[in-house]
Design a protein around this motif. Sequence first.
Motif, mmCIF file in Angstrom:
data_model
loop_
_atom_site.group_PDB
_atom_site.id
_atom_site.type_symbol
_atom_site.label_atom_id
_atom_site.label_comp_id
_atom_site.label_asym_id
_atom_site.label_seq_id
_atom_site.Cartn_x
_atom_site.Cartn_y
_atom_site.Cartn_z
ATOM 1 N N THR A 1 0.940 -1.054 0.053
ATOM 2 C CA THR A 1 0.010 0.035 -0.057
ATOM 3 C C THR A 1 0.744 1.179 -0.080
ATOM 4 O O THR A 1 0.258 2.384 -0.115
ATOM 5 N N ASP A 2 2.098 1.188 -0.005
ATOM 6 C CA ASP A 2 3.059 2.268 0.311
ATOM 7 C C ASP A 2 3.569 2.883 -1.212
ATOM 8 O O ASP A 2 4.706 2.880 -1.736
ATOM 9 N N TRP A 3 2.487 3.263 -2.036
ATOM 10 C CA TRP A 3 2.841 3.918 -3.477
ATOM 11 C C TRP A 3 1.920 5.037 -3.514
ATOM 12 O O TRP A 3 0.753 5.099 -2.834
ATOM 13 N N ALA A 4 2.075 6.124 -4.186
ATOM 14 C CA ALA A 4 1.129 7.152 -4.307
ATOM 15 C C ALA A 4 1.224 7.695 -5.628
ATOM 16 O O ALA A 4 1.806 7.362 -6.736
ATOM 17 N N VAL A 5 0.232 8.892 -5.731
ATOM 18 C CA VAL A 5 0.185 9.758 -6.904
ATOM 19 C C VAL A 5 0.391 11.157 -6.388
ATOM 20 O O VAL A 5 -0.135 11.514 -5.470
ATOM 21 N N HIS A 6 1.267 11.710 -7.039
ATOM 22 C CA HIS A 6 1.652 13.182 -6.721
ATOM 23 C C HIS A 6 1.015 14.212 -7.709
ATOM 24 O O HIS A 6 1.330 14.246 -8.908
ATOM 25 N N VAL A 7 0.246 15.401 -7.208
ATOM 26 C CA VAL A 7 -0.035 16.264 -8.254
ATOM 27 C C VAL A 7 0.250 17.715 -7.562
ATOM 28 O O VAL A 7 -0.421 18.054 -6.371
ATOM 29 N N ALA A 8 1.115 18.494 -7.955
ATOM 30 C CA ALA A 8 1.266 19.593 -7.600
ATOM 31 C C ALA A 8 1.265 20.906 -8.478
ATOM 32 O O ALA A 8 1.476 20.701 -9.539
ATOM 33 N N LEU A 9 1.143 22.010 -7.976
ATOM 34 C CA LEU A 9 1.159 23.339 -8.785
ATOM 35 C C LEU A 9 2.091 24.446 -8.229
ATOM 36 O O LEU A 9 2.215 24.532 -7.162
ATOM 37 N N TRP A 10 2.986 24.413 -9.249
ATOM 38 C CA TRP A 10 4.095 25.662 -9.131
ATOM 39 C C TRP A 10 3.444 26.909 -9.846
ATOM 40 O O TRP A 10 3.196 26.872 -10.849
ATOM 41 N N GLU A 11 3.434 27.879 -9.047
ATOM 42 C CA GLU A 11 3.153 29.386 -9.644
ATOM 43 C C GLU A 11 3.998 30.576 -9.122
ATOM 44 O O GLU A 11 4.165 30.513 -7.778
ATOM 45 N N ASN A 12 4.592 30.982 -9.883
ATOM 46 C CA ASN A 12 5.336 32.429 -9.768
ATOM 47 C C ASN A 12 6.403 32.146 -8.602
ATOM 48 O O ASN A 12 6.435 32.739 -7.752
ATOM 49 N N GLY A 13 7.120 30.809 -8.865
ATOM 50 C CA GLY A 13 8.245 30.619 -7.809
ATOM 51 C C GLY A 13 8.195 29.846 -6.501
ATOM 52 O O GLY A 13 8.930 29.394 -6.084
ATOM 53 N N GLU A 14 6.635 29.623 -6.388
ATOM 54 C CA GLU A 14 6.531 28.825 -5.153
ATOM 55 C C GLU A 14 5.436 27.567 -5.608
ATOM 56 O O GLU A 14 4.742 27.756 -6.579
ATOM 57 N N LEU A 15 5.545 26.686 -4.556
ATOM 58 C CA LEU A 15 4.387 25.626 -4.850
ATOM 59 C C LEU A 15 3.045 26.261 -4.173
ATOM 60 O O LEU A 15 3.003 26.668 -3.101
ATOM 61 N N ALA A 16 2.022 26.238 -4.993
ATOM 62 C CA ALA A 16 0.979 26.835 -4.796
ATOM 63 C C ALA A 16 -0.213 25.979 -4.505
ATOM 64 O O ALA A 16 -1.358 26.260 -3.720
ATOM 65 N N ALA A 17 -0.220 24.511 -4.707
ATOM 66 C CA ALA A 17 -1.400 23.727 -4.326
ATOM 67 C C ALA A 17 -0.400 22.397 -4.540
ATOM 68 O O ALA A 17 0.329 22.224 -5.361
ATOM 69 N N GLY A 18 -1.191 21.243 -3.915
ATOM 70 C CA GLY A 18 -0.827 20.132 -4.156
ATOM 71 C C GLY A 18 -1.330 18.944 -3.341
ATOM 72 O O GLY A 18 -2.351 19.091 -2.310
ATOM 73 N N ALA A 19 -1.462 17.766 -4.029
ATOM 74 C CA ALA A 19 -2.227 16.588 -3.273
ATOM 75 C C ALA A 19 -1.336 15.341 -3.443
ATOM 76 O O ALA A 19 -0.770 15.182 -4.442
#
Length: 246
Positions: free
Chosen positions: A97-115
Amino acid sequence: MAEHTTDHQLAATLATEAGRLLLKVREELKDADSSVRKNEGDSRSHMFLMSALAQARPRDLVLSEEGADDPARLSASRVWIVDPLDGTREFSELGRTDWAVHVALWENGELAAGAVALPAQDVTLSTPQVPMPAGHHGPLRIVVSRTRPPEVAVRVRDGLSGKLVEMGSAGAKVLAIVQGRADVYVHAGGQYEWDSAAPVAVARAAGFHCSRTDGSPLLYNQSDVLLPDLIVCRPEHAAAVLAITT
């Protein structure tokens, strides 16, 4: 996805849906060779995420582990950084069970959202609000890869009288800390932006310390996507960990 969906909601939805797709792939190919499961999981999740992001955020660019790198992202203001399947080895081993899906948003130099989704655990954690778990009383639990742990993690264990906990994907390791099942993740020896972008976004939202092992910031959407080392830990442990790793 509706255009009014927030970036946080979109990240969570896409990570969760990609995870459900991967569970179906795993079941469909349960009798196939593990390499077939790995390849199909990577490919199908990547295609799903690319299609969904193109529909939901058509003006944004995407950096995916499974896709060709578009240099146009370096001059873009919004770039999604995704790992369609983090922990392919664990995904290919039925029952893990130790596997994952990564979705992140980088915006204007910073990580702005992620799951980060842990599909086999039916868990998705996402920004903007992630609870900080209660502190752990006892030896520090330091998560490391299932193969040979990095030397820096062993030094942290020895220096802080902790114990090593073996685990699969980077996303699973960081979420173990965010969920209060571990205390420190120290890695050195090779990772890329997609390995840590979403996990770091989630950990930061909960108030955890995230940095390079020398204490410098974690930078994303760089021309060189190698981001080989990091620390994620409870804030009260950061100074002691950095005293060993720097």
